[in-house]
Write an enzyme that holds these catalytic residues in place. Sequence first.
Site, short mmCIF file in Angstrom:
data_model
loop_
_atom_site.label_atom_id
_atom_site.label_comp_id
_atom_site.label_asym_id
_atom_site.label_seq_id
_atom_site.Cartn_x
_atom_site.Cartn_y
_atom_site.Cartn_z
N THR A 265 9.86 35.49 -25.04
CA THR A 265 9.66 36.91 -24.79
C THR A 265 8.17 37.14 -24.55
O THR A 265 7.33 36.38 -25.04
CB THR A 265 10.09 37.77 -25.99
OG1 THR A 265 9.27 37.38 -27.10
CG2 THR A 265 11.54 37.56 -26.34
N TRP B 165 11.23 64.00 -32.49
CA TRP B 165 10.88 62.86 -31.66
C TRP B 165 10.63 63.32 -30.24
O TRP B 165 11.39 64.11 -29.68
CB TRP B 165 12.02 61.84 -31.64
CG TRP B 165 12.14 61.07 -32.91
CD1 TRP B 165 11.53 61.34 -34.11
CD2 TRP B 165 12.93 59.90 -33.12
NE1 TRP B 165 11.90 60.41 -35.05
CE2 TRP B 165 12.75 59.51 -34.47
CE3 TRP B 165 13.76 59.13 -32.30
CZ2 TRP B 165 13.38 58.40 -35.01
CZ3 TRP B 165 14.38 58.03 -32.84
CH2 TRP B 165 14.19 57.66 -34.18
#
Length: 540
Positions: free
Chosen positions: A181, A438
């Site tokens: 990754t 959020w």
Amino acid sequence: MMKTPLLISRILQHGSTVHGDSEVATWTGEGARRTSYAEVGRQAARLAHALRGLGVTGDERVGTLMWNNAEHLIAYLAVPSMGAVLHTLNLRLFPEQLIYIANHAEDRVVIVDSTLIPLLAGVLPHLSTIRHIVVVGGGDTSKLVKDGVEVHAWDEILQGRPDTFDWPEVDEDDAAALCYTSGTTGNPKGVAYSHRSIYLHSMEVCMAESFGLGPQMRNLVIVPMFHAMAWGLPYAALMSGAQLVMPDRFLQAAPLARMIEVEKPSFAGAVPTIFTDLLAYLDANPTDVSSLQEVVIGGSACPPALMHAYAERYDIQVIHAWGMTEMSPLGSIARAPFGVDGPEAWAYRYTQGRVPAGVEARIVGPTGEAMPSDGKAVGELEVRGPWITAQYIGEDGPDPDKFDNGWLRTGDVGTLTPNGYLTLTDRAKDVIKSGGEWISSVDLENALMAHPAVLEACVVGVPDDKWGERPLATVVLKEGAAADAETLREFLLTKVARWQLPERWSFIEAVPKTSVGKFDKKRVRSDYAGGSLEVVQING
Ligand code: AMP
């Protein structure tokens, strides 16, 4: 039914015989050099013999430090087919990360493009397991010096080798390829793809609901072969007969536009930033790109404005897709359901897409409870399926931070509809937590990038005394365009709630990018914290 193992060697044999006439064109800067899949098959056999000669007899790791080109394709096919394991090295990693992954994977051989010799030479003293370097394309190799390491020229070690190979019948669950990754925190984590997972994933890539590959298509593979196996496109091409156009190291907008004009691909795949740059170039430098029908954009959220610009100005359909290195990488693809087209299709096309049969997805709440797939409940996305990794390599078992009883925790937050459409609002770590609410950094970015003066916008959460966190908008304006923070705030008000409007604005030359071309939000946050950004504050 017969139990036929699903092996890369079968993809190779099929592609190089049944689709032997299909072509791979590699851009050279001037024009393209060409070879056929039949010749790719012969070269793969020669490479396998050469690697056997270098002592690759089992599952040794063979690293590639290469651009997208015919030789990289040959390595993609030969290395797993002979039973060894291909390790695609990301040439844009920081040197210490490159050293870490090559040592962690225990790469024994590295195949390197001659243009990347300086990069390899710089890290070579620290590579502890390497025994052989194979250089593609000539050039000065005098800097590649290390005790116990032999340097070979690709052409020389392949020359005179037989053009067939008795490909071994390995176990389909054996590792075929490794990819790490591009993690921006900590060391990269390794994912091992099996022959079986690659085979099944390639079939999905070929399906009409996904990329719909077939011999009629000419595929410009811009997404690097060192990033998530170039989305499986190389293997899917051999499986389906789709032709390949490989850009090599010519990844800037001007050569890409020229490549499209000359090589006439019908399809391309890349991250949004590449297509953002290409759009600005095409707008300023009219180029015949009429061969391109579809481009798949994934790797980061694709701004809707970019999709509309290509559709309206160039008659090119952008198909949005989502995936992860851990998922081989295809996770979802945004085509509207059957019978929905025209303006109504856009609502589906903006999403990250619909999961295919090989990917099961669910949304999970903060305490780990499964939430409804009703298109409303927001939570972390978890996935499982035959081309999704069950753990990272070198770890004792599935890390509970990353895996949840057989499901992969994606770290992505969003919603799922009953008919499988996924909409991501953010990465869990990029969501801006303002007071109890959020704010989606991606929603703000998409809204800003719809402004005609804005080329790119990257929004991150920064500490705020009153709210905990508030959005900071960093904006790159298009060449010759003007807009100030007040104007952009006004514009945003037409798209997002007032309480979400960023108070902090910074106009920058370019958004810093990660090794795979995504916005580097960690870097933007640290630039802000370190005081190197010039910030305008507007309290509204
Ligand atoms: P990588 O393993 O480097 O391909 O990164 C995977 C991550 O990229 C995902 O977990 C997402 O956070 C992000 N990503 C990939 N595709 C998309 C997309 N279409 N929209 C939003 N985020 C995406």
